[in-house]
Structures are given as structure tokens and as C-alpha cells.
Design a protein around this motif. Structure first.
Motif, PDB file in Angstrom:
ATOM      1  N   ALA A   1      28.560  36.459  -2.877  1.00  0.00           N
ATOM      2  CA  ALA A   1      27.823  37.650  -3.263  1.00  0.00           C
ATOM      3  C   ALA A   1      26.398  37.561  -2.753  1.00  0.00           C
ATOM      4  CB  ALA A   1      27.820  37.796  -4.785  1.00  0.00           C
ATOM      5  N   PRO A   2      25.818  38.657  -2.272  1.00  0.00           N
ATOM      6  CA  PRO A   2      24.450  38.609  -1.746  1.00  0.00           C
ATOM      7  C   PRO A   2      23.443  38.285  -2.849  1.00  0.00           C
ATOM      8  CG  PRO A   2      25.208  40.877  -1.963  1.00  0.00           C
ATOM      9  CD  PRO A   2      26.394  40.014  -2.221  1.00  0.00           C
ATOM     10  N   SER A   3      22.522  37.413  -2.538  1.00  0.00           N
ATOM     11  CA  SER A   3      21.465  37.100  -3.495  1.00  0.00           C
ATOM     12  C   SER A   3      20.436  38.216  -3.499  1.00  0.00           C
ATOM     13  CB  SER A   3      20.794  35.776  -3.121  1.00  0.00           C
ATOM     14  OG  SER A   3      20.085  35.917  -1.901  1.00  0.00           O
ATOM     15  N   LEU A   4      19.671  38.297  -4.582  1.00  0.00           N
ATOM     16  CA  LEU A   4      18.617  39.309  -4.648  1.00  0.00           C
ATOM     17  C   LEU A   4      17.587  39.076  -3.551  1.00  0.00           C
ATOM     18  CD1 LEU A   4      18.037  39.698  -8.496  1.00  0.00           C
ATOM     19  CD2 LEU A   4      19.438  41.088  -6.969  1.00  0.00           C
ATOM     20  N   SER A   5      17.350  37.820  -3.228  1.00  0.00           N
ATOM     21  CA  SER A   5      16.392  37.496  -2.171  1.00  0.00           C
ATOM     22  C   SER A   5      16.874  38.014  -0.822  1.00  0.00           C
ATOM     23  CB  SER A   5      16.181  35.982  -2.110  1.00  0.00           C
ATOM     24  OG  SER A   5      15.305  35.642  -1.060  1.00  0.00           O
ATOM     25  N   ALA A   6      18.179  37.810  -0.538  1.00  0.00           N
ATOM     26  CA  ALA A   6      18.735  38.273   0.740  1.00  0.00           C
ATOM     27  C   ALA A   6      18.726  39.794   0.820  1.00  0.00           C
ATOM     28  CB  ALA A   6      20.153  37.738   0.903  1.00  0.00           C
ATOM     29  N   VAL A   7      19.006  40.446  -0.304  1.00  0.00           N
ATOM     30  CA  VAL A   7      19.011  41.905  -0.330  1.00  0.00           C
ATOM     31  C   VAL A   7      17.602  42.441  -0.110  1.00  0.00           C
ATOM     32  CG1 VAL A   7      19.385  43.918  -1.803  1.00  0.00           C
ATOM     33  CG2 VAL A   7      21.068  42.069  -1.760  1.00  0.00           C
ATOM     34  N   ALA A   8      16.618  41.827  -0.772  1.00  0.00           N
ATOM     35  CA  ALA A   8      15.238  42.260  -0.606  1.00  0.00           C
ATOM     36  C   ALA A   8      14.788  42.093   0.843  1.00  0.00           C
ATOM     37  CB  ALA A   8      14.324  41.467  -1.534  1.00  0.00           C
ATOM     38  N   GLN A   9      15.158  40.968   1.447  1.00  0.00           N
ATOM     39  CA  GLN A   9      14.770  40.719   2.843  1.00  0.00           C
ATOM     40  C   GLN A   9      15.406  41.746   3.768  1.00  0.00           C
ATOM     41  OE1 GLN A   9      15.832  36.816   4.248  1.00  0.00           O
ATOM     42  NE2 GLN A   9      14.688  37.018   6.145  1.00  0.00           N
ATOM     43  N   ARG A  10      16.692  42.061   3.541  1.00  0.00           N
ATOM     44  CA  ARG A  10      17.376  43.047   4.382  1.00  0.00           C
ATOM     45  C   ARG A  10      16.739  44.428   4.229  1.00  0.00           C
ATOM     46  NH1 ARG A  10      22.599  43.717   6.710  1.00  0.00           N
ATOM     47  NH2 ARG A  10      22.574  41.439   6.810  1.00  0.00           N
ATOM     48  N   ALA A  11      16.273  44.738   3.023  1.00  0.00           N
ATOM     49  CA  ALA A  11      15.666  46.044   2.766  1.00  0.00           C
ATOM     50  C   ALA A  11      14.207  46.109   3.193  1.00  0.00           C
ATOM     51  CB  ALA A  11      15.779  46.388   1.276  1.00  0.00           C
ATOM     52  N   GLY A  12      13.622  44.960   3.539  1.00  0.00           N
ATOM     53  CA  GLY A  12      12.224  44.937   3.933  1.00  0.00           C
ATOM     54  C   GLY A  12      11.268  45.012   2.761  1.00  0.00           C
ATOM     55  N   LEU A  13      11.721  44.518   1.585  1.00  0.00           N
ATOM     56  CA  LEU A  13      10.901  44.557   0.383  1.00  0.00           C
ATOM     57  C   LEU A  13      10.642  43.149  -0.130  1.00  0.00           C
ATOM     58  CD1 LEU A  13      12.794  47.451  -1.452  1.00  0.00           C
ATOM     59  CD2 LEU A  13      10.679  47.632  -0.139  1.00  0.00           C
ATOM     60  N   ALA A  14       9.604  43.012  -0.928  1.00  0.00           N
ATOM     61  CA  ALA A  14       9.307  41.727  -1.538  1.00  0.00           C
ATOM     62  C   ALA A  14      10.340  41.423  -2.615  1.00  0.00           C
ATOM     63  CB  ALA A  14       7.909  41.745  -2.150  1.00  0.00           C
ATOM     64  N   ARG A  15      10.722  40.148  -2.749  1.00  0.00           N
ATOM     65  CA  ARG A  15      11.759  39.783  -3.708  1.00  0.00           C
ATOM     66  C   ARG A  15      11.412  40.217  -5.132  1.00  0.00           C
ATOM     67  NH1 ARG A  15      13.531  35.715  -7.104  1.00  0.00           N
ATOM     68  NH2 ARG A  15      15.780  35.255  -6.961  1.00  0.00           N
ATOM     69  N   PRO A  16      10.168  40.036  -5.617  1.00  0.00           N
ATOM     70  CA  PRO A  16       9.871  40.442  -6.998  1.00  0.00           C
ATOM     71  C   PRO A  16      10.114  41.928  -7.258  1.00  0.00           C
ATOM     72  CG  PRO A  16       8.169  38.985  -6.180  1.00  0.00           C
ATOM     73  CD  PRO A  16       9.026  39.338  -5.008  1.00  0.00           C
ATOM     74  N   SER A  17      10.004  42.752  -6.213  1.00  0.00           N
ATOM     75  CA  SER A  17      10.189  44.194  -6.430  1.00  0.00           C
ATOM     76  C   SER A  17      11.625  44.536  -6.780  1.00  0.00           C
ATOM     77  CB  SER A  17       9.753  44.971  -5.186  1.00  0.00           C
ATOM     78  OG  SER A  17      10.603  44.670  -4.087  1.00  0.00           O
ATOM     79  N   VAL A  18      12.569  43.671  -6.413  1.00  0.00           N
ATOM     80  CA  VAL A  18      13.971  43.929  -6.722  1.00  0.00           C
ATOM     81  C   VAL A  18      14.181  44.010  -8.230  1.00  0.00           C
ATOM     82  CG1 VAL A  18      16.343  43.123  -6.444  1.00  0.00           C
ATOM     83  CG2 VAL A  18      14.684  42.736  -4.615  1.00  0.00           C
ATOM     84  N   TYR A  19      13.448  43.179  -8.961  1.00  0.00           N
ATOM     85  CA  TYR A  19      13.633  43.126 -10.406  1.00  0.00           C
ATOM     86  C   TYR A  19      13.117  44.382 -11.115  1.00  0.00           C
ATOM     87  CZ  TYR A  19      14.983  38.266  -9.809  1.00  0.00           C
ATOM     88  OH  TYR A  19      15.636  37.117  -9.428  1.00  0.00           O
ATOM     89  N   GLN A  20      12.424  45.226 -10.409  1.00  0.00           N
ATOM     90  CA  GLN A  20      12.044  46.517 -10.991  1.00  0.00           C
ATOM     91  C   GLN A  20      13.246  47.448 -11.108  1.00  0.00           C
ATOM     92  OE1 GLN A  20       8.683  48.321  -8.993  1.00  0.00           O
ATOM     93  NE2 GLN A  20       7.831  46.311  -8.457  1.00  0.00           N
TER      94      GLN A  20
END
Length: 204
Positions: free
Chosen positions: A35-54
Motif C-alpha cells: 500500500a502506498p505510504s502517505l509520504s510516497a503519496v505526498a511526494q507524487r502529488a508534489g506536496l509536503a508530507r505534513p499536509s497530507v494529515y490535513q
């Protein structure tokens, strides 16, 4: 990837959430074994990892959001294609062709990735709902087209679509598969229509 620009905060958040969902879908479709990690998803989307948790509390929360986003879109796409067909027989053909088009676009690869990565219960329930959502208009179209056993015929058509989907994923050109499925279904639908018209004439 450029930063997401939007006129309002609400629009900005909507665009960021969409970017994260699309990034997760891309990773799932790639056939990654985990399963994709939140870090990998954030990187693919071009966003900072902490923003994913919003937007998502955990990886499981993200995967459930992908499921909730994907399945209604699949159902709506097929429904729109069927609604745009001129008659019942054409609606049945549109059902099969729309599903195969989605497979060719990579949607089924996302579904397969979810099967490996998402919580089993959530995926199973969403799959059941999609199956039921698609089955209702298909059975209705088959009934109008003159099928004697529309429920059973719907199962057979879904089996043909699954086989066609597998062929596409195995590298057979999608256009060729879609043509083959149409060639298989058209004679039956024409025959069912003739039987329906014949029964109507006898009834009169």
C-alpha cells in the motif's frame, strides 16, 4: 509539480485533496506490492508530507477515500454511456463497452491495487455495491431488449466483460477486445429483440 493555485481556501483544499487521491491512484495502478505510504503519496502529488494529515488521518483512511471516490465514478461513467444509447440493445452494448474502456484507462489496475492494499471489508463492501449499482440498469436494459432470463443473462455478460478485462490487462489491444465483445453480444440481442417482437404480435 507546480504548487496548486486556487481562488479560495475551500477550492485550494479541494484541489489538494484531489491531487492526493490521484497520486494514490497512480501508485496503486503501478502494481506496487505494498500500500502506498502517505509520504510516497505526498511526494507524487508534489506536496509536503505534513499536509497530507490535513486530509487523511492514516494510510487506511486514504485508501478508504480512494475506494469511496473510485466506485461511484465508475458507476456514473457506465450509467452515462448507457443513458446516451438510443435503445435497449444499444444500452447493453454500451454497458460492456464502457466497462472495457475504463479497464483500458487503467481503472481496473487501481481496483487490483486496492485489492492488495486496502482493508478487505471496505473493498468487499464497495465491490458489492458497485456490482449491484451496475447490475440494476443492465438487467433493466436486458428486459427491455427482450431477454428471457435477464438476471442470468446479466451474469453472463458480466463474465464476458471480466474475460475481456483480463485480455486487455494481458496486453491485447483494447479496441480489438471491445470489438470482439460487441460481435459476441450483438447476435444475441438481435435475436432477443426478434423474439420480443414476435411475442408481441402473437399477443395481439
Amino acid at each position: 509539480m507546480p504548487r496548486i493555485q486556487a481562488a479560495t481556501v475551500a477550492e485550494h483544499r479541494s484541489l489538494q485533496r484531489r491531487a492526493l487521491l490521484d497520486a494514490a491512484r497512480d501508485i496503486l495502478a503501478s502494481g506496487a506490492p505494498e500500500a502506498p505510504s502517505l509520504s510516497a503519496v505526498a511526494q507524487r502529488a508534489g506536496l509536503a508530507r505534513p499536509s497530507v494529515y490535513q486530509y487523511f488521518r492514516s494510510r487506511e483512511d486514504l485508501l478508504e477515500a480512494v475506494i469511496a471516490d473510485m466506485f461511484p465514478r465508475w458507476s456514473a461513467f457506465v450509467g452515462e454511456r448507457m443513458d446516451g444509447a438510443p435503445g435497449a440493445a444499444e444500452q447493453v452494448l454500451a454497458y460492456a463497452d464502457a466497462n472495457l474502456e475504463l479497464v483500458a484507462q487503467g481503472e481496473h489496475a487501481v481496483m487490483r491495487g486496492l485489492a492488495m492494499a486496502a482493508p478487505g471489508a471496505a473493498l468487499a463492501e464497495s465491490s458489492r455495491q458497485l456490482h449491484e449499482q451496475l447490475r440494476v440498469p443492465l438487467v433493466e436494459a436486458l428486459t427491455r431488449a427482450g431477454a428471457a432470463e435477464p438476471q442470468h443473462v446479466a451474469e453472463l455478460i458480466q463474465a464476458v466483460v471480466r474475460a475481456g478485462s483480463q485480455m486487455i490487462e494481458n496486453g491485447v489491444p483494447p479496441d480489438g477486445v471491445r470489438d470482439l465483445v460487441k460481435q459476441m453480444l450483438e447476435p444475441y440481442l438481435h435475436a432477443a429483440g426478434r423474439l420480443k417482437r414476435g411475442s408481441g404480435s402473437k399477443a395481439r
